[in-house]
Design a protein around this motif. Structure first.
Motif, mmCIF file in Angstrom:
data_model
loop_
_atom_site.group_PDB
_atom_site.id
_atom_site.type_symbol
_atom_site.label_atom_id
_atom_site.label_comp_id
_atom_site.label_asym_id
_atom_site.label_seq_id
_atom_site.Cartn_x
_atom_site.Cartn_y
_atom_site.Cartn_z
ATOM 1 N N VAL B 163 -82.374 21.600 25.496
ATOM 2 C CA VAL B 163 -82.250 22.031 26.891
ATOM 3 C C VAL B 163 -80.799 21.927 27.345
ATOM 4 O O VAL B 163 -80.248 22.862 27.932
ATOM 5 N N ALA B 164 -80.148 20.807 27.033
ATOM 6 C CA ALA B 164 -78.788 20.604 27.529
ATOM 7 C C ALA B 164 -77.864 21.701 27.028
ATOM 8 O O ALA B 164 -77.155 22.350 27.811
ATOM 9 N N LEU B 167 -78.746 25.202 28.474
ATOM 10 C CA LEU B 167 -78.364 25.372 29.882
ATOM 11 C C LEU B 167 -76.862 25.576 29.998
ATOM 12 O O LEU B 167 -76.388 26.369 30.813
ATOM 13 N N LEU B 168 -76.111 24.871 29.161
ATOM 14 C CA LEU B 168 -74.663 25.055 29.150
ATOM 15 C C LEU B 168 -74.338 26.503 28.813
ATOM 16 O O LEU B 168 -73.498 27.158 29.463
ATOM 17 N N ALA B 171 -75.026 28.750 31.718
ATOM 18 C CA ALA B 171 -74.002 28.666 32.760
ATOM 19 C C ALA B 171 -72.784 29.491 32.371
ATOM 20 O O ALA B 171 -72.199 30.202 33.199
#
Lengths: 117, 502
Positions: B163-164, B167-168, B171
């Motif tokens: 997820v991390a 999501l990066l 963005a």
């Protein structure tokens, strides 16, 4: 106005990247959401800032002339905010479950899926 | 026929919604999931045939003309990938009947799987950059939940990393879209392609291209950005890893191919050099990672990364021949990686463990199944006459024509190491005498004596497809060549979408 917004975007990016690099999961999630906001604000700024102009044509015009507000960046941001909201809600539930399952919020202790046995 | 294109997105959506309304009836859910995948396959094949005949199919959502509305467009590459996706989903939903436990099913495995497919199909078909972002998010959210579904400890840890980093990547993608829109005032891919061609090359274009490369590179697991993949892909149940391995990283590769053949084509020397270097590093580092792993699924995860590099190499070489090689290899990779991941379940069932040191003697106890594995493993390593060989042969040939000898060396070196990695699985898990297992690895896992047909049938079909692509590659390669021709001459694509205006 562009300069102020540019500084704000830069500040949000700096804060987001700093938080993403911390070891706490909570800071990681806050950092990721800040990065999302930075991107939204960037779209808003890049879309061109005009004050008091309509986004539509006057009846007597055949095409848009001069300064007009572009509604598309707002539409993009709105979509991105809604998506970001859903993803963040999921991420928060995820970190809660992870905390309950592992008893830690330090990323350094979450290596069991990474290590070679 | 063009109006049938949105069906490819609507069918998985309807399947998911219908399955969701039978939440507490797992039997009906499974049947709905299977029927939905079958309908998707039946819808995608005629679309593919029609694209082969006409070249392009496109439709404007809500009949808004091109640069203003959202375009849905299928060229040969998209149509081919749609068919491959539908086929993989069909086989995965068969395997899921026995592989997914009732708890996960009642938490919505089937609807999530089809939402994921909707996101994947949408990404393959869209002709609009922001719409691509939206499909990515649909796909990502479904994949987050699928990955974490069940809530076991390693799964949750893997999901956090996945997820991390994703999501990066989102963005970055969003920021790149903002700058792109602010600069060119459009997000329609065909319109962007025209605008960028007319504008002078500038640093902004390179920056934008690099941002997109970074965003899609994270999704595709390209060299410095792949760490989420081996940390998460081995944690969920096997059908979920299989579909992730088969399709999700390929969406990243597809987006890279689309962007770098259509939009960022000017001042391409620097970009192509960068892509080639990343490709070579991904190939080598990925396969070196595989060599030190002992868990079956983790070995394959690293192999997956290495072959992402092989796919990128064709894009970096950027000749029609190299692109054809990439398209061919893409289809081979979807089929073979899905098959390999399904095999991990077979080995787990037969040997009671996922760690290859614990295994042994599978060849003696199950020679036929072992033979199937040998075919897939040799195909992944690129041994003639199996499907992986032809893709690599074409890429190597394209590299030699372009005089990128170091890249050819990297492809061949990675191939040898892939062969070594596959042989180590073979010798440890299949060939080694099971009595030779050291005491400290003696496993308590339960061993089954046979493999259920519902798992064996999808694997056998995939192996047959690999054999077919290997022994009779001509029709597949002709299609890949057609796709590559369309990719290297985007004029027709632009005219199809924007109409006959100059």
């Amino acid at each position: 106005m562009e300069v102020e917004l540019a500084v704000a975007v830069g500040g949000l990016y700096a804060a987001g990247i700093y938080l993403v690099m911390r070891r706490s999961i909570i800071k990681l999630i806050i950092g990721l959401s800040l990065l999302g906001h930075a991107a939204n604000l960037l779209i808003f700024t890049m879309g061109g800032l005009v004050r008091g102009q309509p986004p539509v044509m006057h009846p007597w015009e055949t095409r848009l002339v001069g300064g007009f507000a572009d509604p598309i960046p707002e539409a993009l941001i709105l979509t991105a905010i809604v998506i970001g909201f859903g993803v963040q809600a999921f991420a928060i539930v995820l970190i809660k479950h992870t905390y309950q399952a592992t008893g830690t919020e330090d990323l350094k202790d979450l290596q069991s899926s990474d290590l070679t046995s | 026929m063009s109006n049938a294109l949105p069906l490819i997105i609507v069918i998985p959506l309807l399947t998911a919604v219908i399955a969701l309304s039978f939440r507490h009836r797992p039997g009906i859910q499974r049947a709905v999931g299977f029927a939905g995948s079958l309908v998707l396959l039946c819808a995608s094949v005629p679309i593919f045939l029609c694209v082969l005949e006409r070249g392009y199919l496109s439709t404007q959502i809500g009949s808004w003309p091109a640069p203003y509305g959202i375009t849905i467009v299928a060229d040969t590459l998209s149509a081919l990938l749609i068919v491959a996706t539908a086929l993989v989903v069909l086989l995965i939903s068969i395997a899921s009947w026995i592989e997914i436990d009732p708890a996960r099913e009642s938490f919505g495995y089937t609807p999530l799987l089809h939402f994921l497919i909707m996101g994947i199909c949408g990404s393959f078909l869209t002709g609009d950059v922001f719409n691509l972002y939206v499909w990515f998010e649909v796909m990502l959210i479904a994949s987050f939940v699928l990955l974490g579904l069940g809530g076991e400890k390693p799964q949750l840890e893997g999901t956090i990393k996945y997820v991390a980093l994703n999501l990066l990547s989102s963005a970055l993608f969003l920021a790149a879209i903002g700058v792109l829109y602010g600069t060119y005032g459009t997000l329609n891919m065909a319109d962007l392609a025209m605008q960028l061609r007319e504008s002078r090359p500038s640093h902004l274009v390179i920056t934008l291209a690099t941002l997109f490369l970074l965003a899609f590179g994270i999704k595709a697991a390209v060299f410095p950005l792949f760490f989420w993949l081996p940390a998460s892909y081995h944690t969920p149940p096997v059908p979920i890893s299989a579909i992730f391995a088969g399709l999700l990283t390929k969406v990243g590769i597809y987006s890279l191919i689309r962007f770098f053949t259509l939009i960022f084509t000017q001042d391409a020397e620097t970009l192509h050099r960068l892509i080639l270097i990343l490709a070579a590093l991904t190939m080598i580092v990925g396969i070196l990672g595989a060599l030190v792993q002992k868990d079956f699924r983790r070995i394959i995860s690293f192999n997956l990364i290495s072959h992402i590099g092989t796919l990128l190499a064709g894009l970096g070489l950027f000749t029609p021949l190299a692109l054809a090689g990439t398209v061919f290899y893409l289809i081979h990779d979807i089929v073979s990686k899905t098959c390999l991941f399904l095999f991990t379940s077979v080995v787990q069932r037969l040997g009671g463990s996922g760690d290859i040191r614990n295994l042994g003697g599978l060849y003696r106890s199950n020679p036929r199944i072992s033979l199937l594995f040998a075919i897939v493993a040799l195909s992944v390593a690129g041994i003639p006459p199996l499907s992986g060989f032809w893709g690599k042969l074409v890429l190597v040939q394209a590299g030699l024509i372009k005089r990128e000898y170091w890249l050819v060396a990297a492809i061949l070196f990675a191939s040898i190491l892939t062969l070594y990695s596959m042989c180590s699985i073979w010798s440890e898990a299949f060939w080694k005498d099971s009595s030779g297992t050291p005491v400290e690895f003696a496993n308590p896992g339960r061993k089954a004596s046979s493999i259920p047909l519902l798992l064996l049938a999808p694997i056998t079909s995939l192996v047959l497809l690999i054999l077919l692509m290997g022994i009779w590659p001509a029709p597949f390669f002709e299609t890949a060549k057609l796709a590559a021709q369309q990719l290297s001459n985007p004029d027709h694509y632009i005219r199809t979408i924007l109409g006959e205006k100059p």
